[in-house]
Motif scaffolding. Structure first.
Motif, PDB file in Angstrom:
ATOM      1  N   LYS A  69       1.167  -1.312  -0.230  1.00 18.31           N
ATOM      2  CA  LYS A  69      -0.267   0.126   0.175  1.00 18.31           C
ATOM      3  C   LYS A  69       0.634   1.217  -0.175  1.00 18.31           C
ATOM      4  O   LYS A  69       0.203   2.199   0.337  1.00 18.31           O
ATOM      5  N   ARG A 104      -7.563  -0.449 -14.952  1.00 20.91           N
ATOM      6  CA  ARG A 104      -8.091  -1.239 -13.885  1.00 20.91           C
ATOM      7  C   ARG A 104      -9.580  -1.209 -14.428  1.00 20.91           C
ATOM      8  O   ARG A 104     -10.545  -2.033 -14.193  1.00 20.91           O
ATOM      9  N   MET A 108     -12.437  -4.057 -15.091  1.00 23.06           N
ATOM     10  CA  MET A 108     -13.666  -4.410 -13.973  1.00 23.06           C
ATOM     11  C   MET A 108     -14.972  -4.842 -14.751  1.00 23.06           C
ATOM     12  O   MET A 108     -15.011  -5.573 -13.846  1.00 23.06           O
ATOM     13  N   SER A 112     -16.282  -7.749 -11.928  1.00 25.00           N
ATOM     14  CA  SER A 112     -16.646  -7.259 -11.105  1.00 25.00           C
ATOM     15  C   SER A 112     -17.057  -8.804 -10.540  1.00 25.00           C
ATOM     16  O   SER A 112     -17.447  -9.749 -11.328  1.00 25.00           O
ATOM     17  N   PRO A 113     -17.450  -8.931  -9.534  1.00 24.83           N
ATOM     18  CA  PRO A 113     -18.515 -10.156  -8.112  1.00 24.83           C
ATOM     19  C   PRO A 113     -20.202 -10.361  -9.635  1.00 24.83           C
ATOM     20  O   PRO A 113     -20.380 -11.001  -9.342  1.00 24.83           O
ATOM     21  N   GLU A 278     -12.196 -20.472   0.717  1.00 23.96           N
ATOM     22  CA  GLU A 278     -11.639 -19.657   0.811  1.00 23.96           C
ATOM     23  C   GLU A 278     -10.516 -20.095   2.114  1.00 23.96           C
ATOM     24  O   GLU A 278      -9.422 -19.307   1.686  1.00 23.96           O
ATOM     25  N   PHE A 342      -4.332 -12.503  -2.354  1.00 22.86           N
ATOM     26  CA  PHE A 342      -4.674 -12.178  -3.988  1.00 22.86           C
ATOM     27  C   PHE A 342      -4.236  -9.820  -4.023  1.00 22.86           C
ATOM     28  O   PHE A 342      -4.655  -9.283  -4.151  1.00 22.86           O
ATOM     29  N   THR A 344      -2.796  -6.936  -1.576  1.00 24.07           N
ATOM     30  CA  THR A 344      -4.454  -5.897  -1.236  1.00 24.07           C
ATOM     31  C   THR A 344      -3.461  -4.261  -1.863  1.00 24.07           C
ATOM     32  O   THR A 344      -2.377  -3.856  -2.939  1.00 24.07           O
ATOM     33  N   GLY A 345      -4.215  -2.787  -1.674  1.00 21.00           N
ATOM     34  CA  GLY A 345      -4.246  -2.106  -2.211  1.00 21.00           C
ATOM     35  C   GLY A 345      -4.240  -1.433  -3.250  1.00 21.00           C
ATOM     36  O   GLY A 345      -4.887  -2.405  -4.017  1.00 21.00           O
ATOM     37  N   PRO A 346      -4.013  -0.554  -4.334  1.00 17.83           N
ATOM     38  CA  PRO A 346      -3.423  -0.565  -5.675  1.00 17.83           C
ATOM     39  C   PRO A 346      -3.770  -1.945  -7.014  1.00 17.83           C
ATOM     40  O   PRO A 346      -4.704  -1.817  -7.638  1.00 17.83           O
ATOM     41  N   LEU A 348      -4.638  -5.174  -5.595  1.00 18.36           N
ATOM     42  CA  LEU A 348      -5.057  -6.327  -5.274  1.00 18.36           C
ATOM     43  C   LEU A 348      -6.046  -6.662  -6.780  1.00 18.36           C
ATOM     44  O   LEU A 348      -6.147  -6.569  -7.674  1.00 18.36           O
ATOM     45  N   HIS A 352     -10.363 -11.528  -8.167  1.00 21.87           N
ATOM     46  CA  HIS A 352      -9.904 -12.324  -6.486  1.00 21.87           C
ATOM     47  C   HIS A 352     -11.825 -12.976  -6.629  1.00 21.87           C
ATOM     48  O   HIS A 352     -12.609 -13.658  -6.031  1.00 21.87           O
ATOM     49  N   ARG A 356     -12.277 -17.258  -6.903  1.00 20.51           N
ATOM     50  CA  ARG A 356     -12.763 -17.734  -5.626  1.00 20.51           C
ATOM     51  C   ARG A 356     -14.132 -18.048  -6.074  1.00 20.51           C
ATOM     52  O   ARG A 356     -14.325 -19.550  -5.954  1.00 20.51           O
TER      53      ARG A 356
END
Lengths: 401, 106
Positions: A69, A104, A108, A112-113, A278, A342, A344-346, A348, A352, A356
């Motif tokens: 980060k 990014r 996305m 995205s989820p 997980e 995965f 973290t931060g910019p 990530l 992810h 999963r």
């Protein structure tokens, strides 16, 4: 490759030195992450390994988060240990913020989820087909026949590679990840680039709903993306999307193969599979993310100096005893599965949610057809280590009904 | 001390004392609010700290900026009052604010 020369610059204090060969340390076994944690148990939280050109290694959850980060000090521009002359530029992986952010945002919509949830049905059908190909045989190499095949199919779906290319592309991907020599690696890289070039040409004429068509048509800060930018993104998606899911899945199944009670519990209650995936991610991280120190920085008693390489050993984050109780025990019921596999931060991991979902879906489809299985006794699985950790094989057997 | 109430989809509420001057996500994580994942730690690249801000607070603090709004669109369960909690800087004026946590973040 490993270098036998020892490099200890004057800014490194003697008590910060811990000799560890990230490419071939003799303490590492088929239980790669477990033996890694054991080998580094008495090493400092951040230490300098004098091997492979000399580099820092960060092994604690919170310290890794601090490093990734802080891109002003720890740049993602170079990720080779030891450093190389002309480092490749992967987009957005090697761009520090804010440069990585617009790329990014281009990516996305497909990662995205929400996008992952929309792909669930297709992914499930692909997983079921791959499992069906081996289910009646009573034996397989889980890595080659299952874990490596599924992410290739998902990648092709995301990228919009026509299905008739499946076998060709699978063979090329296989060749790439198995490449030993520089020549093999170059040959496989060129084949992959050729496929992407062909696909970009095709989608310019016949746009679809796929990612390549999106790359070609998207408005990127008032202009179109260049061919070089599109190729750089395709490459990072290829590298990031396949070996990773394959390897975490392989290690997780190596664990599951030895736990018949957990197999029957998961087969009876698929609702537990997100927790299972997980916990697999926490225990069996496969990625280390290097950073280049771009300005002198003193923290935690360490003098980071411009030009130092820093390896964030993400697989150690989920095994951090200062963060997780009994970190080496696989327990799908634990409340806290904190890990940074995965990152973290910019930076990530963009995938992810997809990763999963892939792990959960593949485990579910596998257990539907093969609810009880075991590792073939005495088989040597083999592994690769470095900034990516891989299991080479996982011979399994099961009783056919 | 800034009291903020987090409510899950079942209506279970948990009140925290959020720290002024830092993001609401940081305080939510510090208090272990279930359903606030915050995978990227506040870099606005993951949208896993998504919340719904109740009125009149939503109008008071304002809607998401353009990049945040785009990230919110990619979540599983966006609403008109969606925000990313990492982008809300807690102030004393937010005392008593109520927010909802979505069914899932991914």
């Amino acid at each position: 490759m490993a270098s036998l020369a020892h490099t200890i610059p004057p800014h490194v204090k003697p008590e910060q030195v811990f000799e560890f060969d990230i490419y071939a340390d003799p303490r590492i076994s088929d239980d790669v992450q477990g033996s890694y944690a054991e080998a580094l148990r008495h090493a400092p939280d951040i230490f300098w390994s004098p091997l492979n050109g000399g580099h820092w290694l960060v092994q604690r959850h919170d310290l890794i988060a601090e490093v990734v980060k802080n891109p002003a000090v720890f740049s993602a521009r170079e990720m080779q240990i030891p450093r190389v002359k002309n480092p490749p530029l992967f987009i957005p992986l090697n761009l520090d913020p804010p440069g990585n952010v617009p790329y990014r945002h281009v990516l996305m919509p497909k990662f995205s989820p929400r996008a992952v949830a929309e792909m669930e049905g297709k992914m499930r059908a692909m997983a079921a087909e791959i499992v069906a190909d081996v289910a009646d045989a009573g034996t397989c190499d889980f890595v080659h026949d299952v874990a490596a095949r599924f992410p290739v199919s998902v990648f092709m779906e995301v990228m919009g590679l026509p299905l008739e290319k499946l076998h060709e592309f699978r063979a090329i991907a296989d060749g790439f990840f198995k490449a030993h020599t520089n020549e093999e690696y170059q040959a496989a890289s060129q084949q992959i680039a050729a496929i992407f070039h062909e696909l970009i040409d095709f989608r310019r004429k016949a746009p679809g709903e796929d990612l390549i068509s999106h790359f070609i048509t998207v408005d990127f800060e008032g202009r179109k993306l260049s061919l070089e930018e599109i190729m750089a993104m395709c490459t990072v998606l290829f590298l990031g999307g396949m070996d990773t899911v394959t390897n975490v899945t392989a290690f997780t199944f190596q664990q599951l193969a030895d736990d018949p009670a957990l197999q029957s519990r998961l087969a009876a209650d698929p609702a537990l599979l997100p927790q299972f995936a997980e916990e697999g991610l926490r225990m069996f991280g496969v990625i280390g993310t290097p950073r280049l120190v771009v300005q002198d920085f003193d923290a935690h008693g360490i003098a980071f100096r411009k030009g130092d390489m820093v390896l964030n050993a993400l697989w150690q984050s989920g095994r951090d005893p200062t963060r997780i109780a009994n970190p080496d025990r696989f327990d799908i019921d634990r409340k806290d599965m904190a890990h940074l596999n995965f990152s973290t931060g910019p930076h990530l991991c963009l995938g992810h949610a997809l990763a999963r979902a892939e792990m959960r879906i593949l485990a579910e489809e596998w257990l539907k057809r093969v609810p009880s299985f075991r590792a073939i006794p005495g088989a040597h699985h083999g592994f690769r280590m470095g900034t990516v950790i891989a299991l080479k094989s996982l011979p399994l057997q099961w009783d056919i009904a | 001390m800034v009291r903020i109430v987090f409510r899950d989809v079942a209506g279970n509420a948990q009140e925290i004392n959020a720290e002024p001057g830092v993001s609401l996500m940081v305080s939510a994580k510090a208090h272990g609010i279930a359903g606030i994942e915050a995978e990227c730690g506040g870099s606005m690249v993951c949208a896993t700290c998504h919340i719904y801000v109740d009125e009149p607070w939503f109008s008071a603090i304002g809607a998401a900026g353009p990049i945040e709004a785009e990230m919110v669109e990619y979540t599983r369960h966006p609403r008109l009052t969606s925000r990313l909690s990492c982008q809300i800087l807690v102030t004393e004026a937010m005392d008593g604010m109520e927010v909802g946590v979505p069914l899932s973040q991914r």
